[in-house]
Scaffold this active site. Structure first.
Site, short mmCIF file in Angstrom:
data_model
loop_
_atom_site.label_atom_id
_atom_site.label_comp_id
_atom_site.label_asym_id
_atom_site.label_seq_id
_atom_site.Cartn_x
_atom_site.Cartn_y
_atom_site.Cartn_z
N LYS A 9 69.24 -32.05 -24.86
CA LYS A 9 69.83 -31.88 -23.43
C LYS A 9 71.16 -32.25 -23.28
CE LYS A 9 64.93 -31.54 -21.86
NZ LYS A 9 64.09 -31.93 -21.01
N TYR A 49 63.05 -22.27 -17.83
CA TYR A 49 62.05 -23.35 -17.14
C TYR A 49 61.25 -22.64 -16.07
CZ TYR A 49 63.82 -27.43 -19.56
OH TYR A 49 63.92 -28.47 -20.39
N ASN A 112 65.35 -36.80 -20.51
CA ASN A 112 64.71 -36.91 -21.60
C ASN A 112 65.10 -36.52 -23.02
OD1 ASN A 112 63.72 -34.53 -20.96
ND2 ASN A 112 61.63 -34.94 -20.72
N HIS A 115 64.54 -30.92 -25.68
CA HIS A 115 63.47 -30.12 -25.07
C HIS A 115 62.71 -29.24 -26.61
CE1 HIS A 115 61.45 -26.56 -23.83
NE2 HIS A 115 61.88 -25.96 -24.96
N GLU A 126 61.37 -18.42 -26.33
CA GLU A 126 62.61 -19.33 -26.09
C GLU A 126 63.52 -19.03 -27.13
OE1 GLU A 126 60.91 -23.09 -25.81
OE2 GLU A 126 60.24 -22.82 -23.99
P1 RTP Z 1 60.63 -29.96 -22.09
O1 RTP Z 1 59.94 -28.57 -21.54
O2 RTP Z 1 61.94 -30.20 -21.33
O3 RTP Z 1 60.56 -29.78 -23.54
O4 RTP Z 1 59.65 -31.02 -21.78
P2 RTP Z 1 58.10 -31.13 -21.79
O5 RTP Z 1 57.34 -29.84 -22.07
O6 RTP Z 1 57.66 -32.32 -22.44
O7 RTP Z 1 57.83 -31.19 -20.25
P3 RTP Z 1 57.44 -30.08 -19.09
O8 RTP Z 1 56.27 -30.26 -18.40
O9 RTP Z 1 57.64 -28.70 -19.62
O10 RTP Z 1 58.51 -30.52 -18.05
C1 RTP Z 1 60.14 -29.85 -18.30
C2 RTP Z 1 60.95 -30.94 -17.84
O11 RTP Z 1 60.96 -31.36 -16.54
C3 RTP Z 1 61.24 -32.63 -16.39
N1 RTP Z 1 60.35 -33.26 -15.25
N2 RTP Z 1 60.78 -33.95 -14.34
N3 RTP Z 1 60.55 -35.56 -12.15
C4 RTP Z 1 59.46 -35.24 -12.74
O12 RTP Z 1 58.48 -35.54 -12.43
C5 RTP Z 1 59.63 -34.36 -13.82
N4 RTP Z 1 58.73 -33.94 -14.73
C6 RTP Z 1 59.19 -33.08 -15.61
C7 RTP Z 1 61.24 -33.26 -17.80
O13 RTP Z 1 63.04 -33.35 -18.10
C8 RTP Z 1 60.75 -32.23 -18.39
O14 RTP Z 1 61.27 -32.49 -19.78
MG MG Z 2 57.92 -27.74 -21.62
#
Ligand code: RTP
Ligand code: MG
Length: 147
Positions: A9, A49, A112, A115, A126
């Site tokens: 990212k 997203y 974080n 991705h 994707e």
């Molecule tokens: P990613 O899709 O980015 O790989 O991350 P992930 O699967 O671990 O998590 P996901 O639930 O898909 O969430 C996507 C991204 O959204 C941001 N996020 N912000 N502010 C918040 O509470 C919050 N929750 C999620 C994170 O950057 C997450 O990677």
């Molecule tokens: Mg995700």
């Protein structure tokens, strides 16, 4: 062979972590089949997203992921989708174990570092969102028989 989509990212690119992150997946034994530095358009970010469209952080997430270049990659290997998620660590770096990418380098959930696709369906979706078929390189490595 299974493939996944991974992306350093904008925070990871800004903090010079591209090499470190590529290195972890190389040393693990996965094959890099595609990679490029790119700036994501708002449209692509919203599609990528899309599952989070109704979440309160959606606007911030789109602004952040389009704020600077990302390093988009396709990696290949046995069980690479789930193993890459394990190597990335929990979504919130505060909960991510030491030794994982987010556990070692992240602080905030919104920044974080990396991705990774979360299922075979997401990986297929994707990969085709970010890469043309001709940008993917399928090749054998002699070392493949060892890992
Ligand atoms: P990613 O899709 O980015 O790989 O991350 P992930 O699967 O671990 O998590 P996901 O639930 O898909 O969430 C996507 C991204 O959204 C941001 N996020 N912000 N502010 C918040 O509470 C919050 N929750 C999620 C994170 O950057 C997450 O990677
Ligand atoms: Mg995700």
């Amino acid at each position: 062979m299974e493939k996944t989509f991974l992306m350093v990212k904008p925070d990871g690119v800004q903090r010079n972590l591209v090499g470190e992150i590529v290195s972890r997946f190389e040393k693990k034994g996965f094959n890099l089949v595609g990679g490029k530095l790119m700036t994501i358009s708002k449209d692509l970010a919203e599609t990528h997203y899309g599952e989070h469209k109704e979440r309160p952080f959606f606007g911030e997430l789109v602004d952040f992921i389009t704020s600077g270049p990302v390093f988009a990659m396709v990696w290949e290997g046995e069980n690479v989708i789930a193993t890459a998620r394990t190597m990335m660590g929990a979504t919130n770096p505060a909960d991510a174990a030491p030794g994982t990418i987010r556990g070692d380098y992240g602080v905030q959930v919104s920044m974080n570092v990396i991705h990774g696709s979360d299922s075979p369906e997401s990986a297929e979706r994707e990969i085709s969102l970010f890469f043309d078929e001709k940008e993917l390189n399928n090749y054998d490595k002699t070392i493949s028989k060892w890992v």
